[in-house]
Design a protein around this motif. Sequence first.
Motif, PDB file in Angstrom:
ATOM      1  N   ILE A 234       0.842  -1.206   0.000  1.00 49.04           N
ATOM      2  CA  ILE A 234       0.000   0.000   0.000  1.00 49.04           C
ATOM      3  C   ILE A 234       0.869   1.244   0.000  1.00 49.04           C
ATOM      4  CG2 ILE A 234      -1.585   1.364   1.396  1.00 49.04           C
ATOM      5  CD1 ILE A 234      -2.785  -1.121   2.488  1.00 49.04           C
ATOM      6  N   ARG A 235       1.982   1.140   0.717  1.00 48.75           N
ATOM      7  CA  ARG A 235       2.832   2.312   0.891  1.00 48.75           C
ATOM      8  C   ARG A 235       4.265   1.843   1.091  1.00 48.75           C
ATOM      9  NH1 ARG A 235       6.505   4.740   4.692  1.00 48.75           N
ATOM     10  NH2 ARG A 235       5.910   6.900   5.059  1.00 48.75           N
ATOM     11  N   ALA A 236       5.144   2.265   0.209  1.00 51.78           N
ATOM     12  CA  ALA A 236       6.542   1.869   0.309  1.00 51.78           C
ATOM     13  C   ALA A 236       7.375   3.072   0.716  1.00 51.78           C
ATOM     14  CB  ALA A 236       7.030   1.327  -1.034  1.00 51.78           C
ATOM     15  N   GLY A 237       7.846   3.086   1.942  1.00 56.27           N
ATOM     16  CA  GLY A 237       8.697   4.178   2.417  1.00 56.27           C
ATOM     17  C   GLY A 237      10.138   3.723   2.484  1.00 56.27           C
ATOM     18  N   ARG A 238      10.991   4.634   2.884  1.00 53.15           N
ATOM     19  CA  ARG A 238      12.397   4.267   2.962  1.00 53.15           C
ATOM     20  C   ARG A 238      12.619   3.226   4.055  1.00 53.15           C
ATOM     21  NH1 ARG A 238      17.121   8.746   3.594  1.00 53.15           N
ATOM     22  NH2 ARG A 238      16.197   8.946   5.654  1.00 53.15           N
ATOM     23  N   THR A 239      11.985   3.431   5.183  1.00 51.17           N
ATOM     24  CA  THR A 239      12.169   2.503   6.305  1.00 51.17           C
ATOM     25  C   THR A 239      10.975   1.585   6.480  1.00 51.17           C
ATOM     26  OG1 THR A 239      13.391   4.249   7.423  1.00 51.17           O
ATOM     27  CG2 THR A 239      12.702   2.381   8.764  1.00 51.17           C
ATOM     28  N   VAL A 240       9.783   2.145   6.322  1.00 50.78           N
ATOM     29  CA  VAL A 240       8.557   1.423   6.662  1.00 50.78           C
ATOM     30  C   VAL A 240       7.720   1.178   5.410  1.00 50.78           C
ATOM     31  CG1 VAL A 240       6.359   1.600   7.895  1.00 50.78           C
ATOM     32  CG2 VAL A 240       8.477   2.322   9.010  1.00 50.78           C
ATOM     33  N   THR A 241       7.317  -0.071   5.219  1.00 49.57           N
ATOM     34  CA  THR A 241       6.427  -0.443   4.124  1.00 49.57           C
ATOM     35  C   THR A 241       5.157  -1.047   4.727  1.00 49.57           C
ATOM     36  OG1 THR A 241       8.234  -0.836   2.574  1.00 49.57           O
ATOM     37  CG2 THR A 241       6.152  -1.941   2.105  1.00 49.57           C
ATOM     38  N   VAL A 242       4.012  -0.605   4.219  1.00 49.85           N
ATOM     39  CA  VAL A 242       2.735  -1.129   4.713  1.00 49.85           C
ATOM     40  C   VAL A 242       2.094  -1.962   3.607  1.00 49.85           C
ATOM     41  CG1 VAL A 242       0.460  -0.536   5.646  1.00 49.85           C
ATOM     42  CG2 VAL A 242       2.466   0.846   6.237  1.00 49.85           C
ATOM     43  N   CYS A 243       1.645  -3.153   3.983  1.00 49.50           N
ATOM     44  CA  CYS A 243       1.059  -4.080   3.007  1.00 49.50           C
ATOM     45  C   CYS A 243      -0.351  -4.468   3.412  1.00 49.50           C
ATOM     46  CB  CYS A 243       1.901  -5.353   2.917  1.00 49.50           C
ATOM     47  SG  CYS A 243       3.587  -5.048   2.380  1.00 49.50           S
ATOM     48  N   TRP A 244      -1.109  -4.813   2.403  1.00 51.43           N
ATOM     49  CA  TRP A 244      -2.452  -5.331   2.585  1.00 51.43           C
ATOM     50  C   TRP A 244      -2.452  -6.762   2.073  1.00 51.43           C
ATOM     51  CZ3 TRP A 244      -7.005  -4.827   4.762  1.00 51.43           C
ATOM     52  CH2 TRP A 244      -8.147  -5.389   4.183  1.00 51.43           C
ATOM     53  N   GLY A 245      -3.017  -7.656   2.843  1.00 50.41           N
ATOM     54  CA  GLY A 245      -3.097  -9.045   2.419  1.00 50.41           C
ATOM     55  C   GLY A 245      -4.520  -9.544   2.412  1.00 50.41           C
ATOM     56  N   GLU A 246      -4.812 -10.371   1.446  1.00 45.74           N
ATOM     57  CA  GLU A 246      -6.109 -11.047   1.410  1.00 45.74           C
ATOM     58  C   GLU A 246      -5.841 -12.529   1.267  1.00 45.74           C
ATOM     59  OE1 GLU A 246      -8.533  -9.483  -1.728  1.00 45.74           O
ATOM     60  OE2 GLU A 246      -8.816  -7.597  -0.672  1.00 45.74           O
ATOM     61  N   VAL A 247      -6.608 -13.325   1.979  1.00 41.55           N
ATOM     62  CA  VAL A 247      -6.473 -14.777   1.855  1.00 41.55           C
ATOM     63  C   VAL A 247      -7.791 -15.317   1.301  1.00 41.55           C
ATOM     64  CG1 VAL A 247      -5.949 -16.952   3.021  1.00 41.55           C
ATOM     65  CG2 VAL A 247      -4.900 -14.805   3.819  1.00 41.55           C
ATOM     66  N   ILE A 248      -7.669 -15.964   0.144  1.00 39.16           N
ATOM     67  CA  ILE A 248      -8.824 -16.514  -0.546  1.00 39.16           C
ATOM     68  C   ILE A 248      -8.799 -18.026  -0.399  1.00 39.16           C
ATOM     69  CG2 ILE A 248     -10.055 -16.546  -2.754  1.00 39.16           C
ATOM     70  CD1 ILE A 248      -9.345 -13.731  -1.939  1.00 39.16           C
ATOM     71  N   ALA A 249      -9.926 -18.619  -0.035  1.00 42.87           N
ATOM     72  CA  ALA A 249     -10.020 -20.084  -0.017  1.00 42.87           C
ATOM     73  C   ALA A 249     -10.713 -20.539  -1.289  1.00 42.87           C
ATOM     74  CB  ALA A 249     -10.793 -20.549   1.214  1.00 42.87           C
ATOM     75  N   TYR A 250     -10.149 -21.564  -1.922  1.00 36.34           N
ATOM     76  CA  TYR A 250     -10.722 -22.127  -3.142  1.00 36.34           C
ATOM     77  C   TYR A 250     -11.298 -23.502  -2.836  1.00 36.34           C
ATOM     78  CZ  TYR A 250      -8.410 -18.402  -5.661  1.00 36.34           C
ATOM     79  OH  TYR A 250      -8.022 -17.166  -6.105  1.00 36.34           O
ATOM     80  N   ALA A 251     -12.558 -23.689  -3.202  1.00 37.56           N
ATOM     81  CA  ALA A 251     -13.194 -24.996  -3.034  1.00 37.56           C
ATOM     82  C   ALA A 251     -12.809 -25.890  -4.202  1.00 37.56           C
ATOM     83  CB  ALA A 251     -14.704 -24.829  -2.954  1.00 37.56           C
ATOM     84  N   SER A 252     -13.239 -27.149  -4.159  1.00 35.66           N
ATOM     85  CA  SER A 252     -12.853 -28.101  -5.204  1.00 35.66           C
ATOM     86  C   SER A 252     -13.443 -27.699  -6.553  1.00 35.66           C
ATOM     87  CB  SER A 252     -13.297 -29.512  -4.812  1.00 35.66           C
ATOM     88  OG  SER A 252     -14.652 -29.484  -4.438  1.00 35.66           O
TER      89      SER A 252
END
Lengths: 154, 154, 154, 154
Positions: A112-130
């Motif tokens: 989401i935001r890449a700084g010199r020292t601090v980077t902030v990320c967003w994660g999503e976890v998707i489950a897939y059925a058969s």
Amino acid sequence: MTAPVPHVPKDPLFESRVRASFDKQQFMATIGARLLRVEPGEVDVEVATRGDLTQQHGFLHAGVVASAADSACGYAALSLMPAGAAVLSIEFKTNLLAPATGDRIVARGRVIRAGRTVTVCWGEVIAYASDNSERLVATMVATMMTVVDRGLVD
Amino acid sequence: MTAPVPHVPKDPLFESRVRASFDKQQFMATIGARLLRVEPGEVDVEVATRGDLTQQHGFLHAGVVASAADSACGYAALSLMPAGAAVLSIEFKTNLLAPATGDRIVARGRVIRAGRTVTVCWGEVIAYASDNSERLVATMVATMMTVVDRGLVD
Amino acid sequence: MTAPVPHVPKDPLFESRVRASFDKQQFMATIGARLLRVEPGEVDVEVATRGDLTQQHGFLHAGVVASAADSACGYAALSLMPAGAAVLSIEFKTNLLAPATGDRIVARGRVIRAGRTVTVCWGEVIAYASDNSERLVATMVATMMTVVDRGLVD
Amino acid sequence: MTAPVPHVPKDPLFESRVRASFDKQQFMATIGARLLRVEPGEVDVEVATRGDLTQQHGFLHAGVVASAADSACGYAALSLMPAGAAVLSIEFKTNLLAPATGDRIVARGRVIRAGRTVTVCWGEVIAYASDNSERLVATMVATMMTVVDRGLVD
């Protein structure tokens, strides 16, 4: 989320660097995690459902979900860092939206935001059925730190 | 933190209930986690350091640290819930304060607030070196939900 | 929480530095916040209940609670930073445990981990009733960054 | 974030219910917050920059940013709840990505997951400069609780 700005990697060899580091995460091998896409600021990690990864109700343990998401976020962050830098997770927060059932999960980490020292990320976890239908089972916000030239301790 | 108020369990058989549930968490066996203390609102989970639990720098993976802390917090919450209730992690947030090195970690989950539906826990993860010296390596705040009479989905 | 280690300030003039900075936070004046204790790594901020600080049910707004806790945590962090450093909130997470009722709240910020770049703080917000009885109404975990020599942007 | 699923409100009068509740939040008036869009699962709250809302460096205080985001998220959640329900913030986590400068901020709350008891929201706070250029200055993840038929305490 608003349309993300495309990220420009500082290190053209970011993908091989990320893949080499992932391969050193023995815990990822232990849970059978595989590194899928590695794009600038975007990394996907897949974990196939296995009995030995479950919690008391037979779903994937929240710790497995968080582990995959943390790795996806961390490597998304690393993909934008300069050559020679290492990444450390400072903190992450995960919301578990639904039981992680199905054949496999894919954790998608995005910067989401890449700084010199601090980077902030967003994660999503998707489950897939058969039948390949998908469901959002967890989200993560993670703060990552760039570590250069001074070891791994702040 | 202010001195915690002692918790009174609603179910006198809370300890056997917690231990039986923990034993069903196959992922805890996978990472070699052991359930230590089980007191009302307080549960400790230990994980011994192993090569197959590490990240790229050789420390315990943040996902292992979070998994142990999530289980400790979840079972601390369950220990105060009525018989027949199940516990679900709604969300947790972990701060990684120092690399998880040493021989083993102990994740300590403590209930801060036990409500009818929502329980909030505080977790600390201590790393023990071979000389038994200790270091706080991570904290967690976790929100747990009591699920009764209506399956495992909200 | 485990007994905290006493903190040693890097700047003997930390208290006056913290108080001068707090006095520049016009928003603290707007909500009537007062700086109480300023010890190394420990800062308390008080807000008296007022009608213009309430949410729809007549309790103090969660934003007021979080504002007081963020300031208490930020100044607890600043109290341990070297002279000339500034503090930035990177992120905070607050759990709202009970409605913030009563005459006043006190937000207590405590440093859990003071690093060169990253400081992690724990905050508790206590509500005091007119009979001076107290209740824990919120907790916070906050990550603060030391900014030196390069402006206020990472 | 993946494309959100459109939300269907349970209460056709959701908008007037949300606006009436917002108008009772005296703290929103205190900080000059205005309710902009109210759609099913999506609410925007605007705050114009004012000197009395600043922190020590002259930016909008993180508490103001969080207050606007918490209200936007809470009302996004309420917009999907049945008539007669009230909303309580259980917890929120905010990442402060950049100083909140410019003429005004808009906090956008969006429902990620609407459950019977627990609703999870994502918030973004955009700062607008005088030339109307925009910048993402903060994100929020908030967990909201539906309260029906039993007062405001869990």
